[in-house]
Design an enzyme around this catalytic site. Structure first.
Site, short mmCIF file in Angstrom:
data_model
loop_
_atom_site.label_atom_id
_atom_site.label_comp_id
_atom_site.label_asym_id
_atom_site.label_seq_id
_atom_site.Cartn_x
_atom_site.Cartn_y
_atom_site.Cartn_z
CE LYS A 41 9.03 -15.06 30.04
NZ LYS A 41 7.58 -15.00 30.20
CB SER A 128 2.87 -8.23 34.24
OG SER A 128 1.84 -9.05 34.71
O1 PNS Z 1 1.97 -14.72 31.25
P1 PNS Z 1 2.77 -15.19 30.09
O2 PNS Z 1 4.23 -14.88 30.29
O3 PNS Z 1 2.24 -14.70 28.78
O4 PNS Z 1 2.63 -16.80 30.09
C1 PNS Z 1 3.28 -17.57 29.11
C2 PNS Z 1 3.25 -19.06 29.49
C3 PNS Z 1 3.82 -19.29 30.87
C4 PNS Z 1 1.84 -19.58 29.43
C5 PNS Z 1 4.11 -19.81 28.41
O5 PNS Z 1 5.34 -19.17 28.28
C6 PNS Z 1 4.32 -21.28 28.71
O6 PNS Z 1 3.41 -22.06 28.71
N1 PNS Z 1 5.57 -21.63 29.01
C7 PNS Z 1 5.96 -22.99 29.32
C8 PNS Z 1 6.81 -23.59 28.21
C9 PNS Z 1 5.95 -24.19 27.13
O7 PNS Z 1 5.12 -25.04 27.36
N2 PNS Z 1 6.17 -23.77 25.87
C10 PNS Z 1 5.49 -24.30 24.71
C11 PNS Z 1 4.23 -23.53 24.39
S1 PNS Z 1 4.54 -22.56 22.98
#
Ligand code: PNS
Length: 164
Positions: A41, A128
């Site tokens: 990222k 953010s």
């Molecule tokens: O603060 P953010 O970037 O909106 O958080 C997003 C987050 C970290 C919650 C999401 O990207 C996540 O859970 N990533 C881990 C990978 C995952 O489990 N993906 C499947 C869910 S669609």
């Protein structure tokens, strides 16, 4: 005992995140603030910096811990034996993404509930990404991030090359 996970990138933590942590902490016995470790990222702040900022904020709360996770959120939730995920919804525009993510997580782990909380209205436009943009261009981020972290976050955004 109700254990919840509040996952996110927290790049960096904003007043909206902080508001949500304080709301969630009152609702559950244990809150795990989980910073996603995703090198792909290209975050502005290292995982260690993001964790440090959050740990400093949650210091007064015995029932809140900050940690990192990688891979699927549902796997982390299972490992933590958490019953729910907390996510913030600021505006209608957040809803579609959050809804898709919650439904996918439910498919992957049917017993895990996603609970949506609304941050204070004054933080509904805050993200953010905006903090990063304003800070990187030398703008004032007062009121956008917790005051105790403002100078460090601002200094770091002015010197993005100085990556920890
Ligand atoms: O603060 P953010 O970037 O909106 O958080 C997003 C987050 C970290 C919650 C999401 O990207 C996540 O859970 N990533 C881990 C990978 C995952 O489990 N993906 C499947 C869910 S669609």
């Amino acid at each position: 005992m109700l254990k919840a996970i509040y996952p996110g990138s927290f790049d960096p933590v904003t007043m909206g995140h902080w508001d949500l942590i304080q709301r969630a902490e009152k609702l559950v016995d244990h809150l795990v603030v989980a910073v996603l470790h995703n090198p792909a990222k290209h975050p502005a702040f290292s995982v260690a910096e993001r964790v440090d900022f959050l740990r400093e904020l949650v210091k007064p709360y015995d029932n809140v811990v900050v940690t990192t996770f990688h891979g699927l959120l549902v796997d982390f939730a299972k490992e933590q034996e958490a019953q729910c995920i907390i996510r913030g919804v600021r505006a209608f525009s957040d809803f579609e993404y959050e809804f898709q993510m919650a439904l996918m997580n439910r498919k992957l782990h049917p017993d895990l509930e996603t609970v949506f909380l609304m941050p204070k209205e004054e933080f509904s436009e805050l993200s953010s990404r905006m903090v990063r943009e304003v800070g990187m261009m030398g703008g004032d981020i007062t009121g956008f991030v917790p005051e105790s972290l403002r100078e460090r976050i601002a200094a770091r955004l002015r010197n993005p090359g100085n990556y920890a």
